[in-house]
Write a protein that holds these residues in place. Structure first.
Motif, PDB file in Angstrom:
ATOM      1  N   ARG A   3       0.850  -1.193   0.000  1.00 15.94           N
ATOM      2  CA  ARG A   3       0.000   0.000   0.000  1.00 15.94           C
ATOM      3  C   ARG A   3       0.880   1.234   0.000  1.00 15.94           C
ATOM      4  O   ARG A   3       1.930   1.266   0.614  1.00 15.94           O
ATOM      5  N   ARG A   4       0.423   2.236  -0.724  1.00 14.28           N
ATOM      6  CA  ARG A   4       1.141   3.499  -0.817  1.00 14.28           C
ATOM      7  C   ARG A   4       0.416   4.532   0.021  1.00 14.28           C
ATOM      8  O   ARG A   4      -0.801   4.489   0.151  1.00 14.28           O
ATOM      9  N   GLU A   5       1.159   5.461   0.554  1.00 13.70           N
ATOM     10  CA  GLU A   5       0.551   6.560   1.311  1.00 13.70           C
ATOM     11  C   GLU A   5      -0.240   7.484   0.385  1.00 13.70           C
ATOM     12  O   GLU A   5      -1.309   7.961   0.741  1.00 13.70           O
ATOM     13  N   ARG A  62      -3.245   3.894  -4.379  1.00 13.99           N
ATOM     14  CA  ARG A  62      -2.697   3.552  -3.059  1.00 13.99           C
ATOM     15  C   ARG A  62      -2.502   2.046  -2.876  1.00 13.99           C
ATOM     16  O   ARG A  62      -1.643   1.618  -2.118  1.00 13.99           O
ATOM     17  N   ALA A  63      -3.322   1.242  -3.564  1.00 13.65           N
ATOM     18  CA  ALA A  63      -3.204  -0.215  -3.464  1.00 13.65           C
ATOM     19  C   ALA A  63      -2.117  -0.765  -4.386  1.00 13.65           C
ATOM     20  O   ALA A  63      -1.842  -1.956  -4.377  1.00 13.65           O
TER      21      ALA A  63
END
Length: 135
Positions: A3-5, A62-63
């Motif tokens: 996951r990305r911020e 984000r995923a």
């Protein structure tokens, strides 16, 4: 996929037209995303390749899902919210998505002819001036 911020918009930093489009987005579209030229991005970490990034603008959500071209622009606009969201959603639903894809490919294939475009935009990234300096 990690996951990305924040989502990431990946574009061609050597293309004047692409850079002008990104400047427009930064100024007028309130999206909270990292914006990076593919020439300076860790494409492996983003789950994509230089070949794909040369072909189309990319949106990494984000995923960690990667979308390209008109779909990427639609997802960026959706993430921006407000009136931009409506435009982004509409351009991702058929038949508008078909038109968006055709328009995107037409512009992308002729970006050297677009405002801000240069002859270098038509060259593959490896053959552009300064490419050897980044290798």
């Amino acid at each position: 996929m990690a996951r990305r911020e924040r989502p990431v918009l990946v574009y061609d930093g050597d293309c004047g037209f692409c850079t002008s489009c990104v400047r427009f987005l930064e100024r007028y579209v309130p999206v909270d995303a990292e914006i990076v030229a593919f020439q300076f991005a860790d494409l492996d970490a983003l789950g994509t390749t230089a070949e794909r990034a040369e072909h189309e603008v990319l949106w990494v959500d984000r995923a960690g899902r990667v979308s390209g071209g008109a779909e990427a622009i639609g997802r960026l606009l959706t993430a921006a919210g407000g009136a931009w969201r409506a435009v982004g959603v509409a351009m991702r639903i058929a038949p508008a998505s078909w038109a968006a894809h055709l328009l995107y490919r037409l512009v992308a294939n002729n970006r050297q002819r677009m405002p801000g475009g240069t002859a270098a935009c038509a060259l593959p990234a490896a053959r552009r001036p300064g490419a050897a300096d980044r290798g």
